[in-house]
Each structure stands twice: as C-alpha cells, then as structure tokens.
Write a protein that holds these residues in place. Structure first.
Motif, PDB file in Angstrom:
ATOM      1  N   TYR A 256       0.833  -1.195   0.000  1.00 56.61           N
ATOM      2  CA  TYR A 256       0.000   0.000   0.000  1.00 56.61           C
ATOM      3  C   TYR A 256       0.874   1.254   0.000  1.00 56.61           C
ATOM      4  CZ  TYR A 256       1.152   0.475   4.959  1.00 56.61           C
ATOM      5  OH  TYR A 256       1.829   0.622   6.156  1.00 56.61           O
ATOM      6  N   HIS A 257       0.246   2.346  -0.373  1.00 59.89           N
ATOM      7  CA  HIS A 257       0.861   3.664  -0.241  1.00 59.89           C
ATOM      8  C   HIS A 257       0.021   4.460   0.737  1.00 59.89           C
ATOM      9  CE1 HIS A 257       4.036   3.397  -3.151  1.00 59.89           C
ATOM     10  NE2 HIS A 257       3.197   2.773  -3.968  1.00 59.89           N
ATOM     11  N   GLU A 258       0.652   5.416   1.377  1.00 65.22           N
ATOM     12  CA  GLU A 258      -0.056   6.209   2.380  1.00 65.22           C
ATOM     13  C   GLU A 258       0.522   7.612   2.428  1.00 65.22           C
ATOM     14  OE1 GLU A 258      -1.986   5.318   6.610  1.00 65.22           O
ATOM     15  OE2 GLU A 258       0.153   4.874   6.556  1.00 65.22           O
ATOM     16  N   GLU A 259      -0.352   8.539   2.758  1.00 67.00           N
ATOM     17  CA  GLU A 259       0.061   9.907   3.027  1.00 67.00           C
ATOM     18  C   GLU A 259      -0.525  10.293   4.373  1.00 67.00           C
ATOM     19  OE1 GLU A 259       0.041  13.067  -0.088  1.00 67.00           O
ATOM     20  OE2 GLU A 259      -1.402  14.009   1.287  1.00 67.00           O
ATOM     21  N   MET A 260       0.330  10.792   5.245  1.00 67.20           N
ATOM     22  CA  MET A 260      -0.146  11.270   6.543  1.00 67.20           C
ATOM     23  C   MET A 260       0.266  12.720   6.725  1.00 67.20           C
ATOM     24  SD  MET A 260       2.314   9.319   9.312  1.00 67.20           S
ATOM     25  CE  MET A 260       1.939   7.676   8.797  1.00 67.20           C
ATOM     26  N   ASN A 261      -0.577  13.458   7.413  1.00 68.20           N
ATOM     27  CA  ASN A 261      -0.335  14.876   7.646  1.00 68.20           C
ATOM     28  C   ASN A 261      -0.470  15.150   9.139  1.00 68.20           C
ATOM     29  OD1 ASN A 261      -0.204  17.656   7.658  1.00 68.20           O
ATOM     30  ND2 ASN A 261      -1.914  17.957   6.255  1.00 68.20           N
ATOM     31  N   TRP A 262       0.609  15.588   9.754  1.00 68.22           N
ATOM     32  CA  TRP A 262       0.625  16.019  11.150  1.00 68.22           C
ATOM     33  C   TRP A 262       0.764  17.543  11.118  1.00 68.22           C
ATOM     34  CZ3 TRP A 262       0.023  12.427  14.957  1.00 68.22           C
ATOM     35  CH2 TRP A 262       0.275  11.104  14.638  1.00 68.22           C
ATOM     36  N   TYR A 263      -0.205  18.256  11.665  1.00 68.59           N
ATOM     37  CA  TYR A 263      -0.158  19.708  11.571  1.00 68.59           C
ATOM     38  C   TYR A 263      -0.682  20.371  12.836  1.00 68.59           C
ATOM     39  CZ  TYR A 263      -5.094  19.263  10.259  1.00 68.59           C
ATOM     40  OH  TYR A 263      -6.430  18.964  10.245  1.00 68.59           O
ATOM     41  N   SER A 264      -0.245  21.605  13.015  1.00 63.87           N
ATOM     42  CA  SER A 264      -0.621  22.391  14.180  1.00 63.87           C
ATOM     43  C   SER A 264      -1.433  23.593  13.734  1.00 63.87           C
ATOM     44  CB  SER A 264       0.646  22.863  14.905  1.00 63.87           C
ATOM     45  OG  SER A 264       0.329  23.846  15.873  1.00 63.87           O
ATOM     46  N   ILE A 265      -2.459  23.940  14.517  1.00 66.09           N
ATOM     47  CA  ILE A 265      -3.190  25.193  14.280  1.00 66.09           C
ATOM     48  C   ILE A 265      -3.010  26.129  15.475  1.00 66.09           C
ATOM     49  CG2 ILE A 265      -4.833  24.211  12.649  1.00 66.09           C
ATOM     50  CD1 ILE A 265      -6.906  24.162  14.972  1.00 66.09           C
ATOM     51  N   GLY A 266      -2.016  25.817  16.320  1.00 60.21           N
ATOM     52  CA  GLY A 266      -1.714  26.674  17.460  1.00 60.21           C
ATOM     53  C   GLY A 266      -2.228  26.161  18.787  1.00 60.21           C
ATOM     54  N   GLN A 267      -3.020  25.101  18.776  1.00 54.35           N
ATOM     55  CA  GLN A 267      -3.510  24.506  20.017  1.00 54.35           C
ATOM     56  C   GLN A 267      -2.442  23.554  20.568  1.00 54.35           C
ATOM     57  OE1 GLN A 267      -7.088  22.817  18.252  1.00 54.35           O
ATOM     58  NE2 GLN A 267      -8.325  24.378  19.268  1.00 54.35           N
ATOM     59  N   PRO A 268      -2.558  23.107  21.815  1.00 52.87           N
ATOM     60  CA  PRO A 268      -1.535  22.223  22.392  1.00 52.87           C
ATOM     61  C   PRO A 268      -1.697  20.758  21.948  1.00 52.87           C
ATOM     62  CG  PRO A 268      -3.173  22.738  24.049  1.00 52.87           C
ATOM     63  CD  PRO A 268      -3.535  23.538  22.822  1.00 52.87           C
ATOM     64  N   ILE A 269      -1.973  20.562  20.657  1.00 51.06           N
ATOM     65  CA  ILE A 269      -2.123  19.230  20.078  1.00 51.06           C
ATOM     66  C   ILE A 269      -1.586  19.256  18.651  1.00 51.06           C
ATOM     67  CG2 ILE A 269      -4.170  18.508  21.401  1.00 51.06           C
ATOM     68  CD1 ILE A 269      -5.877  19.363  19.022  1.00 51.06           C
ATOM     69  N   LEU A 270      -1.278  18.067  18.120  1.00 54.78           N
ATOM     70  CA  LEU A 270      -1.040  17.941  16.678  1.00 54.78           C
ATOM     71  C   LEU A 270      -2.275  17.297  16.084  1.00 54.78           C
ATOM     72  CD1 LEU A 270       2.647  16.677  16.251  1.00 54.78           C
ATOM     73  CD2 LEU A 270       1.703  18.890  15.588  1.00 54.78           C
ATOM     74  N   ASN A 271      -2.787  17.873  15.020  1.00 51.77           N
ATOM     75  CA  ASN A 271      -3.898  17.281  14.273  1.00 51.77           C
ATOM     76  C   ASN A 271      -3.309  16.272  13.301  1.00 51.77           C
ATOM     77  OD1 ASN A 271      -6.188  19.063  15.196  1.00 51.77           O
ATOM     78  ND2 ASN A 271      -4.747  20.577  14.437  1.00 51.77           N
ATOM     79  N   TYR A 272      -4.096  15.250  12.957  1.00 49.60           N
ATOM     80  CA  TYR A 272      -3.583  14.148  12.142  1.00 49.60           C
ATOM     81  C   TYR A 272      -4.641  13.670  11.163  1.00 49.60           C
ATOM     82  CZ  TYR A 272      -2.293   9.238  11.255  1.00 49.60           C
ATOM     83  OH  TYR A 272      -2.000   8.025  10.679  1.00 49.60           O
ATOM     84  N   VAL A 273      -4.220  13.450   9.916  1.00 49.45           N
ATOM     85  CA  VAL A 273      -5.072  12.846   8.888  1.00 49.45           C
ATOM     86  C   VAL A 273      -4.190  11.891   8.094  1.00 49.45           C
ATOM     87  CG1 VAL A 273      -6.433  13.245   6.808  1.00 49.45           C
ATOM     88  CG2 VAL A 273      -6.532  14.892   8.670  1.00 49.45           C
ATOM     89  N   ALA A 274      -4.698  10.690   7.817  1.00 51.33           N
ATOM     90  CA  ALA A 274      -3.948   9.737   6.994  1.00 51.33           C
ATOM     91  C   ALA A 274      -4.904   9.036   6.040  1.00 51.33           C
ATOM     92  CB  ALA A 274      -3.233   8.714   7.864  1.00 51.33           C
ATOM     93  N   LYS A 275      -4.403   8.799   4.815  1.00 56.08           N
ATOM     94  CA  LYS A 275      -5.188   8.049   3.828  1.00 56.08           C
ATOM     95  C   LYS A 275      -4.240   7.084   3.138  1.00 56.08           C
ATOM     96  CE  LYS A 275      -4.642  11.901   0.648  1.00 56.08           C
ATOM     97  NZ  LYS A 275      -5.276  12.976  -0.055  1.00 56.08           N
ATOM     98  N   SER A 276      -4.758   5.890   2.863  1.00 60.53           N
ATOM     99  CA  SER A 276      -3.925   4.883   2.196  1.00 60.53           C
ATOM    100  C   SER A 276      -4.685   4.306   1.008  1.00 60.53           C
ATOM    101  CB  SER A 276      -3.524   3.778   3.172  1.00 60.53           C
ATOM    102  OG  SER A 276      -4.659   3.097   3.650  1.00 60.53           O
ATOM    103  N   TRP A 277      -3.890   3.744   0.056  1.00 59.19           N
ATOM    104  CA  TRP A 277      -4.481   3.156  -1.144  1.00 59.19           C
ATOM    105  C   TRP A 277      -3.642   1.966  -1.568  1.00 59.19           C
ATOM    106  CZ3 TRP A 277      -2.311   7.875  -0.542  1.00 59.19           C
ATOM    107  CH2 TRP A 277      -1.135   8.140  -1.233  1.00 59.19           C
TER     108      TRP A 277
END
Length: 169
Positions: free
Chosen positions: A40-61
């Motif tokens: 499989y292939h996958e792309e994940m995104n770890w990002y900050s919007i300034g809150q004390p957390i990292l937001n996360y999204v991942a999709k695979s195919w």
C-alpha cells in the motif's frame, strides 16, 4: 480561521509535523495471519493550528490498483511536563481508538487503551488491541502497527511503511 504558530506544549514533537508519504517505488507492507499480504501507499499529515495538540489525517491506497483502503483522523496530545502522550483516532471502517504511550528522542510508542465501535453497521473485523511505533530515522519516518482481533487475540505486525517528508505543512 487564523493559523497560529505551534503551541509550546507540542514543540517536543515538532519533528513529526508535516506531510509524509511513502515513495512510489517503496510501498508499505500489510500482513496478518488471516489475510493475504498486500502493498500500500499512504500519506499522513501532522499539523498544528496553534492549540496544544497535533492534528492528524492519513489516507492509504492499494499500491497496484490505486483504490482507497483506509482513512483516519485524530489528535495527538502531550500530557504537560511529561513524555506521556495520547492519540485519539477515528477510522473510516467504524472504529474509534484511544492510544496512550510515550515519546523519547524521535520515537513514539503507543498502545490502545480503548477501542469502540457503533452498535450496528461497523466492520465485522473486531480489532481488540493496537500497538504502534513512529520512529524518525535520519530524514525518513517509519511507522509500524501491530494489532489483535477477536479471532487472532495475540498482537501481530499488520503494517510497516517508511515515509519521506513531502511538505512541512
């Protein structure tokens, strides 16, 4: 929405921030005792919007057919003044997970503490345990995921992939 700089509390995990993707010529490997191995292939995104957390999204195919396999999103939070973290995820096959663990240097280790699913309409694959590790190796991110199900109650490696940073998000 105004995007703020990374919150001070999450800076120990700043190395994780960005868009990570498997290389075209180096797909991830999926396996489990009850399934046919796959790539499989996958792309994940770890990002900050300034809150004390990292937001996360991942999709695979699927590496061969390019058909979507999995989608998940959630949040990674550090317990203040510790190396303890938790990851809250929602998966497109009808499961939510809470995973807790630690980080040290450029390694994150997590274990599920709670896995829930809707009473009706969720996947019949009843995952009962998850364990995962993210590790920064030079400029690559390695992700290994182990799981156990009702039919296979021992943890087995399920996914392993190496990603390169595509963007700093």
């Amino acid at each position: 929405m105004k995007k703020l700089t990374m919150h001070e509390a999450i800076k120990p995990l700043a190395w994780l921030k960005g868009i990570w993707k498997t290389r075209e010529n180096c797909p991830g490997n999926g396996k489990f005792p009850t399934i046919t191995p796959f790539e499989y292939h996958e792309e994940m995104n770890w990002y900050s919007i300034g809150q004390p957390i990292l937001n996360y999204v991942a999709k695979s195919w699927d590496a061969e057919t390019k058909k979507p396999l999995h989608y998940e999103m959630g949040f990674l939070k550090i317990i203040p003044d510790t190396n303890k973290i938790h990851l809250l995820l929602s998966h497109n096959f009808g499961v939510t997970t809470i995973e807790e663990g630690t980080f040290e240097d450029k390694i994150i280790k997590l274990r599920s503490t709670n896995i829930t699913r809707p009473t009706k309409g969720a996947s019949s694959h009843k995952v009962i345990k998850i364990q995962r590790e993210f590790k920064l190796i030079e400029n690559c991110l390695q992700h290994k995921l182990y799981m156990a199900t009702e039919n296979t109650p021992e943890l087995h490696e399920h996914l392993c992939a190496v990603y390169i940073r595509k963007d700093d998000a």
